[in-house]
Write a protein that holds these residues in place. Sequence first.
Motif, PDB file in Angstrom:
ATOM      1  N   SER A 126     115.741  60.692 -35.371  1.00  0.00           N
ATOM      2  CA  SER A 126     117.185  60.815 -35.522  1.00  0.00           C
ATOM      3  C   SER A 126     117.583  61.827 -36.588  1.00  0.00           C
ATOM      4  CB  SER A 126     117.783  59.452 -35.873  1.00  0.00           C
ATOM      5  OG  SER A 126     119.163  59.564 -36.124  1.00  0.00           O
ATOM      6  N   PHE A 127     118.590  62.638 -36.273  1.00  0.00           N
ATOM      7  CA  PHE A 127     119.151  63.569 -37.260  1.00  0.00           C
ATOM      8  C   PHE A 127     120.089  62.846 -38.219  1.00  0.00           C
ATOM      9  CE2 PHE A 127     121.390  63.871 -33.180  1.00  0.00           C
ATOM     10  CZ  PHE A 127     122.633  63.363 -33.538  1.00  0.00           C
ATOM     11  N   MET A 128     120.378  61.564 -37.949  1.00  0.00           N
ATOM     12  CA  MET A 128     121.281  60.798 -38.807  1.00  0.00           C
ATOM     13  C   MET A 128     120.572  60.258 -40.050  1.00  0.00           C
ATOM     14  SD  MET A 128     124.085  61.074 -37.174  1.00  0.00           S
ATOM     15  CE  MET A 128     125.133  59.852 -37.970  1.00  0.00           C
ATOM     16  N   ARG A 129     119.247  60.238 -40.016  1.00  0.00           N
ATOM     17  CA  ARG A 129     118.469  59.712 -41.140  1.00  0.00           C
ATOM     18  C   ARG A 129     117.380  60.708 -41.486  1.00  0.00           C
ATOM     19  NH1 ARG A 129     120.183  55.807 -37.901  1.00  0.00           N
ATOM     20  NH2 ARG A 129     120.984  53.866 -38.807  1.00  0.00           N
ATOM     21  N   ASP A 130     117.315  61.102 -42.739  1.00  0.00           N
ATOM     22  CA  ASP A 130     116.319  62.099 -43.133  1.00  0.00           C
ATOM     23  C   ASP A 130     114.940  61.474 -43.203  1.00  0.00           C
ATOM     24  OD1 ASP A 130     115.378  64.582 -43.854  1.00  0.00           O
ATOM     25  OD2 ASP A 130     115.618  64.200 -46.007  1.00  0.00           O
ATOM     26  N   GLY A 131     113.987  62.142 -42.585  1.00  0.00           N
ATOM     27  CA  GLY A 131     112.617  61.657 -42.579  1.00  0.00           C
ATOM     28  C   GLY A 131     111.702  62.740 -42.051  1.00  0.00           C
ATOM     29  N   PRO A 132     110.412  62.467 -41.984  1.00  0.00           N
ATOM     30  CA  PRO A 132     109.470  63.450 -41.442  1.00  0.00           C
ATOM     31  C   PRO A 132     109.793  63.767 -39.993  1.00  0.00           C
ATOM     32  CG  PRO A 132     108.425  61.298 -41.695  1.00  0.00           C
ATOM     33  CD  PRO A 132     109.745  61.209 -42.379  1.00  0.00           C
ATOM     34  N   LEU A 133     109.664  65.012 -39.620  1.00  0.00           N
ATOM     35  CA  LEU A 133     110.009  65.457 -38.268  1.00  0.00           C
ATOM     36  C   LEU A 133     108.833  65.158 -37.334  1.00  0.00           C
ATOM     37  CD1 LEU A 133     112.196  66.878 -36.600  1.00  0.00           C
ATOM     38  CD2 LEU A 133     111.118  69.059 -37.189  1.00  0.00           C
ATOM     39  N   ASP A 134     108.784  63.920 -36.853  1.00  0.00           N
ATOM     40  CA  ASP A 134     107.651  63.467 -36.059  1.00  0.00           C
ATOM     41  C   ASP A 134     108.006  63.375 -34.576  1.00  0.00           C
ATOM     42  OD1 ASP A 134     105.579  61.865 -34.839  1.00  0.00           O
ATOM     43  OD2 ASP A 134     104.924  61.356 -36.859  1.00  0.00           O
ATOM     44  N   MET A 135     108.799  62.377 -34.194  1.00  0.00           N
ATOM     45  CA  MET A 135     109.314  62.169 -32.834  1.00  0.00           C
ATOM     46  C   MET A 135     108.285  61.656 -31.835  1.00  0.00           C
ATOM     47  SD  MET A 135     112.103  65.100 -31.953  1.00  0.00           S
ATOM     48  CE  MET A 135     113.265  65.739 -33.147  1.00  0.00           C
ATOM     49  N   ARG A 136     107.083  61.322 -32.245  1.00  0.00           N
ATOM     50  CA  ARG A 136     106.094  60.827 -31.286  1.00  0.00           C
ATOM     51  C   ARG A 136     106.277  59.330 -31.056  1.00  0.00           C
ATOM     52  NH1 ARG A 136     100.827  62.895 -34.330  1.00  0.00           N
ATOM     53  NH2 ARG A 136     102.163  62.222 -36.059  1.00  0.00           N
ATOM     54  N   MET A 137     106.355  58.934 -29.791  1.00  0.00           N
ATOM     55  CA  MET A 137     106.396  57.516 -29.477  1.00  0.00           C
ATOM     56  C   MET A 137     105.065  56.859 -29.795  1.00  0.00           C
ATOM     57  SD  MET A 137     108.660  57.505 -25.988  1.00  0.00           S
ATOM     58  CE  MET A 137     110.375  58.062 -26.042  1.00  0.00           C
ATOM     59  N   ASN A 138     104.000  57.610 -29.652  1.00  0.00           N
ATOM     60  CA  ASN A 138     102.678  57.164 -30.084  1.00  0.00           C
ATOM     61  C   ASN A 138     102.200  58.110 -31.182  1.00  0.00           C
ATOM     62  OD1 ASN A 138     100.092  56.310 -30.521  1.00  0.00           O
ATOM     63  ND2 ASN A 138      99.425  56.453 -28.397  1.00  0.00           N
ATOM     64  N   PRO A 139     102.332  57.718 -32.454  1.00  0.00           N
ATOM     65  CA  PRO A 139     101.958  58.602 -33.562  1.00  0.00           C
ATOM     66  C   PRO A 139     100.476  58.948 -33.600  1.00  0.00           C
ATOM     67  CG  PRO A 139     103.372  56.814 -34.324  1.00  0.00           C
ATOM     68  CD  PRO A 139     102.952  56.475 -32.931  1.00  0.00           C
ATOM     69  N   GLN A 140      99.686  58.271 -32.762  1.00  0.00           N
ATOM     70  CA  GLN A 140      98.251  58.569 -32.726  1.00  0.00           C
ATOM     71  C   GLN A 140      97.954  59.803 -31.875  1.00  0.00           C
ATOM     72  OE1 GLN A 140      96.660  54.894 -31.214  1.00  0.00           O
ATOM     73  NE2 GLN A 140      97.284  53.717 -33.009  1.00  0.00           N
ATOM     74  N   GLN A 141      98.971  60.286 -31.170  1.00  0.00           N
ATOM     75  CA  GLN A 141      98.795  61.456 -30.326  1.00  0.00           C
ATOM     76  C   GLN A 141      99.407  62.683 -30.993  1.00  0.00           C
ATOM     77  OE1 GLN A 141     100.546  60.263 -26.582  1.00  0.00           O
ATOM     78  NE2 GLN A 141      98.688  59.221 -25.907  1.00  0.00           N
TER      79      GLN A 141
END
Length: 327
Positions: A126-141
């Motif tokens: 989300s652009f509404m909350r600052d955080g790492p630019l990840d976006m992976r539904m599975n962070p293991q991929q």
Amino acid sequence: MISDLRQGPDGAFAHRSVLLDSAVDYLVTDPAGQYIDGTFGRGGHSRLILGRLESDGRLLGIDKDPEAITVAQALAASDQRFSYFHGSFADLGEAAARESWSHVTGVLLDLGVSSPQLDDASRGFSFMRDGPLDMRMNPQQAPSAAEWLAQAEERDIANVIFQYGEERFSRRIARLVVERRQEAPIETTRQLAELVSEAVPKKEKHKHPATRTFQAIRIFINRELEDLEAGLLAASHSLVPGGRLVVISFHSLEDRLVKRFMRDLARGPKLPKGIPVTAEQEASDFRLIGKASKAGASEVTDNVRARSAVMRVLERTNHKKTSQGSE
């Protein structure tokens, strides 16, 4: 899959799925059947499905997200009728085979990103909350959104933003991404949101200028449309006569794909003109159930994210298997 997520008195988040009751009403036609919730999330639909099943009914939950699987594990431990599969609903056939299921009575797909994913800044959706630019539904991929933006060609970035976000200023955005990453890595959601705001010359009322770009990159990173095509096909092949496929989508790209897929199956095989065929050969193995449904006014008032939800339902009508080519 966007749903209502509210914090309870114990500090935990309560998850309520959009179109919860109506989706399950359409899905569960046999309380002793075998069902697949292809987008388990936090189990909103799954728990209601289990509430409709008899002791010999079965439910399989599928999800890419390890956090969702943690919830699924707890549900499986408390209810022997439920099992889970960590992966994409594109692998629905493999997941069913692991359960030794040759067919299923119903498949539910609640598409898109979930509220827990959106509302957790560390996931980078989300652009509404600052955080790492990840976006992976599975962070293991791999790769993450930040990793992809760091190395992708300007043309590829523009194409993704235009194709999956329908953003008319995609070239401006891609050009600025390439310029800025030469100065410093684009690693946070705030960085990307501010960059897009700067690149977009005309702003839409009541819509953040980064909305389309974030949607596009998320869809691309997670292969959402490719998985949807594969999942729809796998689901249609797996259904028993009378079995149903229920799909809830949240943006036009998803809904157009679902609408076209279901319409084509309901129309039946396309045969060349002049070919002598029987009425049975012309008949479709599927039919549409009702018209596209949307959340009611009260649900939208209670949960604004429900306003874009569209639900479509397809039912298999007979035993004859449709060939992959005709689908």
